[in-house]
Design an enzyme around this catalytic site. Structure first.
Site, short mmCIF file in Angstrom:
data_model
loop_
_atom_site.label_atom_id
_atom_site.label_comp_id
_atom_site.label_asym_id
_atom_site.label_seq_id
_atom_site.Cartn_x
_atom_site.Cartn_y
_atom_site.Cartn_z
N SER A 654 36.28 3.36 -22.33
CA SER A 654 37.74 3.21 -22.25
C SER A 654 38.29 3.63 -20.89
O SER A 654 39.47 3.37 -20.60
CB SER A 654 38.42 4.03 -23.35
N LYS A 697 46.11 9.25 -26.96
CA LYS A 697 46.05 9.26 -25.50
C LYS A 697 47.45 9.23 -24.89
O LYS A 697 47.75 9.99 -23.97
CB LYS A 697 45.22 8.07 -25.01
#
Length: 795
Positions: A654, A697
């Site tokens: 990611s 996140k």
């Protein structure tokens, strides 16, 4: 010129529900839900597995913990089992010919209790009849006749000796233990003084005579042991005949009650044959001393006569549904227990303790697959039971020499049950891969989905499910706004705006905590506020590690910037998982580029901290750079990428889009705006790909920015394909609504470059070239210069 991506509106940052989809004010107006929510595939599969009666169609239920799989399977099996016939009850009974191998007998549910009652009555009658039966005049007369014959033989032998003794002037004296001889003179026995006055010759004559008489006595009584044996045998036969005649009528009620049951009749015949010996041993032989209490006599008879009922089913109760929470070998197959008798371990058929296989025979057995595989020898014995359709009780410890005590070998019991294993998908696929028997034995798989599509039907059913839980646990009702909040939390767990999480257990926990907070506040209904407070409290309880890390970000221990610009530095986003808690955390990624031939080097991988997926993401960057920019010259650079202040293992791709942007920044010396954080995977053509944990996140970076002060410029860049996963906390959504924080969705790395470097990325023209002054044009120019520099150094 390309247009810079715009921040998303607040409506796309979280889930929105049309209030008309919940046509009620509170859950008081909602009907309870019955069944399992949104698991149509699983429901159809279990219906098929239960209805399919052919061998091999045992059921494996797989799915995530908390999806309701276990409770639904149990409830469904119980409802189906009620409509099925009640199986026979199995009993262990004594094998009188070989007690080490007890027999097994099946009885109808209404017969088992009756059989045990009749045997108990038989024991009562035996205790009442014996030894009284042996005191009857008829018996005593026959016994006296046997004693008379023995005594007459004995007396006749003694009389013969006495006549000969009288002829020789010797008297014979008899007492209970011995026979003695005494000399006589003129019909009178001599005492010791008188005997001593005799002449020596007379004394010697008497001694010789007495010796001859003693020899004669021995000859006459030579057959005495034989007479005793014959008398004892006749008495034993008399006892047996008498007891058998007394016992036979006592067995008539049991024989009549089970006249059509052949195994019971065989057992009663064997019992009748052995009862005389048992009665003699337990009730007759010790009657004189009366050493034992009444309860001891009864206990001894029960140990030999009473059936050991292994299973218990009420008539018309349906098929049994058994869940064994601890599937050890003994708990499944049963065990043979022992007692200490004068230092030795002994057992009998009454000490056979049934296991789950006994109890589930004729019905369903539910086990947790992980527990089954963790117990030694259990998986093999289960497969043997399913393949042979037999229950054979064995001691595995005796076979491997751990126990040397003599044990029982109970008769085999026929098995007819359906096994239901509940486990994870990982266990299912491992068994499919490595166990050939598993494929043949478990042909029905019930797969519980982890997510449920958020349709009008499922939304209504979800509200009803909450109502069912409220009634079951006696919670307060929820208002409509609270139900919307529960739906939003469910979507958050599923990480999808148009989906509900099937992990109902976690949501029920939240409901319980919200009701607890409501009670403290003494409110009538559970509201959105109670649910929010429950979520905050849970986060506080589990957030110690994150709070410590956050403190290090604020005090500068962890280097992170949320303003200004920097070359070769970018804010990446990570997710940390600790137990059942996960949180997002920003992480600085840095890159350096210089002429060379090493290519893109992943520092994490070089020091064995980078896992496979992370290393894959970094290697993709070389493919992107070479494919897009180095078609006319070699890619002659050395670049190093690192996730700074990371001291643990790093996995996942990611961060690959952030690493690519950071690498380009270092390559062309163009600064990156530190007001942004970025997450997302990228392929070799620069397309942004979805990643996980997007909500955590974003919220992790938002918390840092909020603590340092929101400027309106700060934001997070995510792949466009992650937009449907956004279910952000209310404080983040509010900041987005007021323009204090931004979330950008991009489809290609060029869009991310445009935002982060605040420059035109450039579009390739018909000649395959990028415009001068654009990011991509400058990249090619820089790479070409490095390549030429490498050629000069080679020359």
């Amino acid at each position: 010129m390309t247009q810079k991506p715009a921040p998303i509106p607040k409506t796309l940052a979280t889930q929105t529900i049309n209030s008309k989809s919940l046509p009620f004010e509170t859950t008081k107006d909602v009907e309870p839900f019955h069944g399992v929510l949104g698991q149509e595939r699983a429901v159809n599969a279990i219906q098929f597995g239960v209805a399919m009666e052919r061998p091999g169609y045992n059921i494996f239920v797989m799915g995530d913990t908390g999806t309701g799989r276990s409770s639904y399977v149990r409830d469904y099996l119980k409802s189906e089992a009620k409509r099925q016939s009640t199986p026979d009850i199995w009993c262990y009974v004594n094998n009188f010919n070989n007690p080490r191998e007890p027999r097994s007998v099946s009885l109808h549910p209404h017969e088992a209790g009756e059989f045990k009652k009749l045997i108990n009555e038989l024991i009562d009658q035996l205790l009442a009849s014996f030894p009284a039966v042996l005191e009857h005049p008829t018996y005593q007369q026959k016994k006296s006749a046997i004693d008379y014959i023995f005594n007459r033989r004995y007396d006749k032998a003694i009389e013969t000796v006495e006549r000969e003794a009288h002829k020789r002037n010797v008297a014979v004296y008899r007492d209970s233990n011995a026979i003695s001889f005494t000399p006589m003179r003129e019909g009178k026995a001599l005492d010791e003084t008188e005997f001593a006055q005799l002449t020596e010759e007379e004394r010697d004559t008497f001694h010789d005579t007495i010796g001859e008489l003693e020899h004669m006595l021995s000859e006459q009584l030579a057959e005495l042991p034989q007479w005793k044996r014959e008398s004892s045998n006749e008495l034993r036969s008399l006892n047996k005949v008498t007891i058998r005649d007394a016992v036979a009528p006592l067995l008539v009620p049991t024989r009549e009650a089970f006249k059509d049951h052949e195994p019971i009749q065989e057992y009663l015949n064997e019992m009748e044959e052995h009862l005389p010996s048992l009665v003699l041993e337990e009730l007759v032989e010790e009657r004189i001393m009366d050493l034992r209490e009444e309860y001891a006599k009864r206990s001894s008879l029960e140990d030999s006569l009473l059936p050991n009922i292994a299973t218990h089913h009420k008539p018309d109760s349906g098929a049994p549904v058994i869940y064994e929470p601890h599937p050890s070998y003994a708990n499944l197959v049963g065990r043979i227990e022992y007692v200490s008798d004068q230092g030795a371990l002994v057992t009998n058929y009454q000490r056979i303790a049934p296991g789950a296989l006994h109890k589930a025979n004729g019905g369903y057995l539910i086990l947790d697959a992980e527990k089954v595989l963790a117990e030694p020898m259990v998986w093999d014995v289960l497969k043997r039971a399913l393949q042979s359709n037999q229950l054979k009780m064995e001691s595995p410890y005796s076979e491997i020499g751990l126990v040397n005590t003599t044990s029982l070998v109970p008769a085999v019991i026929p098995l007819d049950f359906k096994l239901v294993l509940i486990g994870s998908r990982q266990i299912y696929y491992l068994l499919q891969e490595y166990d050939e028997d598993f494929k043949r034995l478990f042909r029905t798989v019930v797969d519980f989905d982890s997510d449920i599509p958020l349709t009008e039907e499922h939304l209504t059913a979800y509200s009803q499910l909450i109502k069912s839980r409220i009634e079951e646990q006696k919670y307060a009702d929820l208002d409509r706004d609270a139900v919307e909040r529960m739906v939003c939390h469910s979507a958050r767990l599923a990480e999808q705006q148009d989906t509900l999480s099937a992990r109902i257990g976690d949501q029920f926990d939240l409901l319980a905590e919200a009701d607890f907070i409501r009670k403290l506040a003494q409110d009538e209904l559970i509201t959105r506020t109670h649910i929010d407070r429950a979520l905050v409290a849970n986060k506080e309880r589990t957030g110690r590690v994150y709070d410590k890390l956050f403190e290090q970000m604020l005090d500068g221990t962890v280097l992170l910037e949320t303003s200004d610009k920097a070359i070769g530095k970018i804010n990446g986003l990570t997710v940390m998982s600790l137990g059942d808690t996960s949180f997002g955390s920003p992480a600085r990624i840095t890159a350096t580029v210089y002429p060379g031939s090493k290519g893109v080097v992943d520092i994490e991988r070089e020091v064995s901290l980078g896992q496979a997926l992370h290393s894959k993401g970094v290697m993709i960057l070389s493919g992107f750079l070479g494919n897009r920019y180095a078609q006319k010259f070699p890619l002659a650079i050395s670049a190093h990428i690192a996730m700074e202040q990371s001291y643990g293992y790093v996995d996942g791709d990611s961060a690959s889009m952030a690493e690519l942007v950071c690498l380009i920044s270092a390559l062309i010396h163009s600064p990156i705006d530190q007001s942004f954080a970025i997450t997302g995977s990228v392929n070799q053509y620069g397309e942004a790909q979805a990643i996980g944990g997007v909500n955590e996140k974003i919220e992790g970076f938002f918390r840092l920015c909020e603590a340092r002060g929101l400027t309106g410029k700060q934001g997070v860049i995510i792949p466009q394909s992650n937009q449907r996963n956004l279910v952000l906390h209310e404080d983040v959504v509010t900041a987005i609504e007021h323009g204090k924080f931004n979330v950008y969705c991009v489809r290609h790395v060029d869009e991310a470059l445009h935002l982060l470097l605040d420059r035109e990325p450039g579009i390739i023209n018909e000649n395959g070239e990028f415009p001068e002054g654009t990011i991509n044009g400058e990249i090619i120019k820089r790479l070409a210069a490095i390549a030429k520099l490498g050629e000069k150094q080679t020359d």
